[in-house]
Design a protein around this motif. Structure first.
Motif, PDB file in Angstrom:
ATOM      1  N   GLU A  82       0.809  -1.225   0.000  1.00 20.11           N
ATOM      2  CA  GLU A  82       0.000   0.000   0.000  1.00 20.11           C
ATOM      3  C   GLU A  82       0.841   1.272   0.000  1.00 20.11           C
ATOM      4  N   ASP A  83       2.155   1.144   0.114  1.00 20.63           N
ATOM      5  CA  ASP A  83       3.038   2.304  -0.023  1.00 20.63           C
ATOM      6  C   ASP A  83       3.351   2.607  -1.488  1.00 20.63           C
ATOM      7  N   THR A  84       2.905   1.742  -2.382  1.00 23.09           N
ATOM      8  CA  THR A  84       3.148   1.952  -3.802  1.00 23.09           C
ATOM      9  C   THR A  84       2.501   3.252  -4.267  1.00 23.09           C
ATOM     10  N   ALA A  85       3.308   4.122  -4.853  1.00 22.38           N
ATOM     11  CA  ALA A  85       2.838   5.443  -5.272  1.00 22.38           C
ATOM     12  C   ALA A  85       3.974   6.196  -5.952  1.00 22.38           C
ATOM     13  N   VAL A  86       3.628   7.308  -6.550  1.00 19.22           N
ATOM     14  CA  VAL A  86       4.637   8.272  -6.974  1.00 19.22           C
ATOM     15  C   VAL A  86       4.860   9.213  -5.804  1.00 19.22           C
ATOM     16  N   TYR A  87       6.118   9.380  -5.419  1.00 19.13           N
ATOM     17  CA  TYR A  87       6.466  10.210  -4.259  1.00 19.13           C
ATOM     18  C   TYR A  87       7.012  11.555  -4.745  1.00 19.13           C
ATOM     19  N   TYR A  88       6.473  12.624  -4.175  1.00 14.06           N
ATOM     20  CA  TYR A  88       6.832  13.973  -4.567  1.00 14.06           C
ATOM     21  C   TYR A  88       7.482  14.722  -3.404  1.00 14.06           C
ATOM     22  N   CYS A  89       8.493  15.457  -3.738  1.00 16.13           N
ATOM     23  CA  CYS A  89       9.148  16.367  -2.806  1.00 16.13           C
ATOM     24  C   CYS A  89       8.492  17.739  -2.973  1.00 16.13           C
ATOM     25  N   ALA A  90       8.354  18.480  -1.870  1.00 20.72           N
ATOM     26  CA  ALA A  90       7.712  19.782  -1.947  1.00 20.72           C
ATOM     27  C   ALA A  90       8.369  20.760  -0.976  1.00 20.72           C
ATOM     28  N   ALA A  91       8.384  22.031  -1.380  1.00 24.51           N
ATOM     29  CA  ALA A  91       8.914  23.090  -0.535  1.00 24.51           C
ATOM     30  C   ALA A  91       7.787  24.013  -0.092  1.00 24.51           C
ATOM     31  N   TYR A  92       7.860  24.441   1.164  1.00 22.67           N
ATOM     32  CA  TYR A  92       6.832  25.311   1.717  1.00 22.67           C
ATOM     33  C   TYR A  92       6.741  26.617   0.944  1.00 22.67           C
ATOM     34  N   LYS A  93       5.558  27.240   0.960  1.00 25.62           N
ATOM     35  CA  LYS A  93       5.376  28.518   0.280  1.00 25.62           C
ATOM     36  C   LYS A  93       6.159  29.632   0.951  1.00 25.62           C
ATOM     37  N   SER A  94       6.147  29.643   2.290  1.00 26.50           N
ATOM     38  CA  SER A  94       6.756  30.747   3.033  1.00 26.50           C
ATOM     39  C   SER A  94       7.972  30.271   3.811  1.00 26.50           C
ATOM     40  N   ALA A  95       8.987  31.132   3.854  1.00 30.16           N
ATOM     41  CA  ALA A  95      10.175  30.811   4.623  1.00 30.16           C
ATOM     42  C   ALA A  95       9.907  30.932   6.119  1.00 30.16           C
ATOM     43  N   TYR A  96      10.703  30.234   6.908  1.00 30.22           N
ATOM     44  CA  TYR A  96      10.613  30.284   8.371  1.00 30.22           C
ATOM     45  C   TYR A  96       9.190  30.031   8.852  1.00 30.22           C
ATOM     46  N   SER A  97       8.532  29.078   8.237  1.00 31.16           N
ATOM     47  CA  SER A  97       7.145  28.788   8.573  1.00 31.16           C
ATOM     48  C   SER A  97       6.906  27.293   8.595  1.00 31.16           C
ATOM     49  N   TYR A  98       6.103  26.862   9.547  1.00 27.18           N
ATOM     50  CA  TYR A  98       5.696  25.454   9.642  1.00 27.18           C
ATOM     51  C   TYR A  98       4.371  25.447  10.402  1.00 27.18           C
ATOM     52  N   GLN A  99       3.305  25.720   9.678  1.00 29.69           N
ATOM     53  CA  GLN A  99       2.000  25.874  10.309  1.00 29.69           C
ATOM     54  C   GLN A  99       0.997  24.823   9.900  1.00 29.69           C
ATOM     55  N   GLY A 100       1.376  23.953   8.986  1.00 27.53           N
ATOM     56  CA  GLY A 100       0.443  22.921   8.551  1.00 27.53           C
ATOM     57  C   GLY A 100       1.100  22.001   7.559  1.00 27.53           C
ATOM     58  N   THR A 101       0.381  20.955   7.181  1.00 30.36           N
ATOM     59  CA  THR A 101       0.921  19.982   6.224  1.00 30.36           C
ATOM     60  C   THR A 101      -0.038  19.721   5.079  1.00 30.36           C
ATOM     61  N   LYS A 102      -0.862  20.703   4.787  1.00 28.20           N
ATOM     62  CA  LYS A 102      -1.780  20.563   3.658  1.00 28.20           C
ATOM     63  C   LYS A 102      -1.050  20.853   2.355  1.00 28.20           C
ATOM     64  N   ARG A 103      -1.564  20.331   1.273  1.00 26.15           N
ATOM     65  CA  ARG A 103      -0.957  20.581  -0.036  1.00 26.15           C
ATOM     66  C   ARG A 103      -0.816  22.077  -0.307  1.00 26.15           C
ATOM     67  N   LEU A 104      -1.799  22.862   0.099  1.00 21.49           N
ATOM     68  CA  LEU A 104      -1.777  24.294  -0.185  1.00 21.49           C
ATOM     69  C   LEU A 104      -0.702  25.035   0.605  1.00 21.49           C
ATOM     70  N   ASP A 105      -0.132  24.391   1.618  1.00 22.80           N
ATOM     71  CA  ASP A 105       0.958  25.014   2.374  1.00 22.80           C
ATOM     72  C   ASP A 105       2.266  24.980   1.592  1.00 22.80           C
ATOM     73  N   PHE A 106       2.329  24.137   0.587  1.00 26.21           N
ATOM     74  CA  PHE A 106       3.556  23.937  -0.178  1.00 26.21           C
ATOM     75  C   PHE A 106       3.417  24.589  -1.545  1.00 26.21           C
ATOM     76  N   GLY A 107       4.478  25.255  -1.995  1.00 24.52           N
ATOM     77  CA  GLY A 107       4.373  26.034  -3.219  1.00 24.52           C
ATOM     78  C   GLY A 107       5.182  25.525  -4.386  1.00 24.52           C
ATOM     79  N   SER A 108       6.149  24.649  -4.128  1.00 23.24           N
ATOM     80  CA  SER A 108       6.995  24.133  -5.204  1.00 23.24           C
ATOM     81  C   SER A 108       7.034  22.613  -5.101  1.00 23.24           C
ATOM     82  N   TRP A 109       7.028  21.974  -6.259  1.00 21.40           N
ATOM     83  CA  TRP A 109       6.923  20.517  -6.315  1.00 21.40           C
ATOM     84  C   TRP A 109       7.934  19.936  -7.300  1.00 21.40           C
ATOM     85  N   GLY A 110       8.396  18.740  -6.979  1.00 22.28           N
ATOM     86  CA  GLY A 110       9.222  18.006  -7.916  1.00 22.28           C
ATOM     87  C   GLY A 110       8.364  17.220  -8.888  1.00 22.28           C
TER      88      GLY A 110
END
Length: 126
Positions: A89-117
């Motif tokens: 069940e771990d089978t998937a495409v795995y993506y790396c993502a960078a947060y939208k804002s620097a010095y921030s860690y307020q959530g883990t939703k997709r919308l919190d991240f702004g750049s994707w591999g």
């Protein structure tokens, strides 16, 4: 321009291990929270793990706790995901993502991240 390049995916038997890497460029890596998401066939992209810019805070989705470990090397601008005791069940495409804002860690939703591999395929056979 931010560029995130994942590597390390592949085919592994259940119970095996893989280590994913994400090489980052075009951003000041050391000041951004980073995360891993995955997309399995027929499912929505889901959060897997995140790590704060200093590495002092981490979070995981329940299904991978105790099996996956997220880490980062700010000197090498690289994010990692160590995956042990893999399940089909771990089978998937795995993506790396960078947060939208620097010095921030307020959530883990997709919308919190702004750049994707582009993603790396992980396939776990039973």
């Amino acid at each position: 321009q931010v560029r995130l390049v994942e590597s390390g995916g592949g085919l592994v038997q259940a119970g095996g291990s893989l280590r994913l890497s994400c090489a980052a460029s075009g951003l000041t890596f050391s000041i951004y929270t980073m995360g891993w998401f995955r997309l399995a066939p027929g499912k929505e992209r889901e959060f897997v793990a995140a790590i704060s810019w200093t590495g002092s805070l981490t979070s995981y989705t329940d299904s991978v706790k105790g099996r996956f470990t997220i880490s980062r090397d700010n000197a090498k601008h690289t994010l990692y995901l160590q995956m042990n005791s893999l399940k089909p069940e771990d089978t998937a495409v795995y993506y790396c993502a960078a947060y939208k804002s620097a010095y921030s860690y307020q959530g883990t939703k997709r919308l919190d991240f702004g750049s994707w591999g582009q993603g790396t395929q992980v396939t776990v056979s039973s």
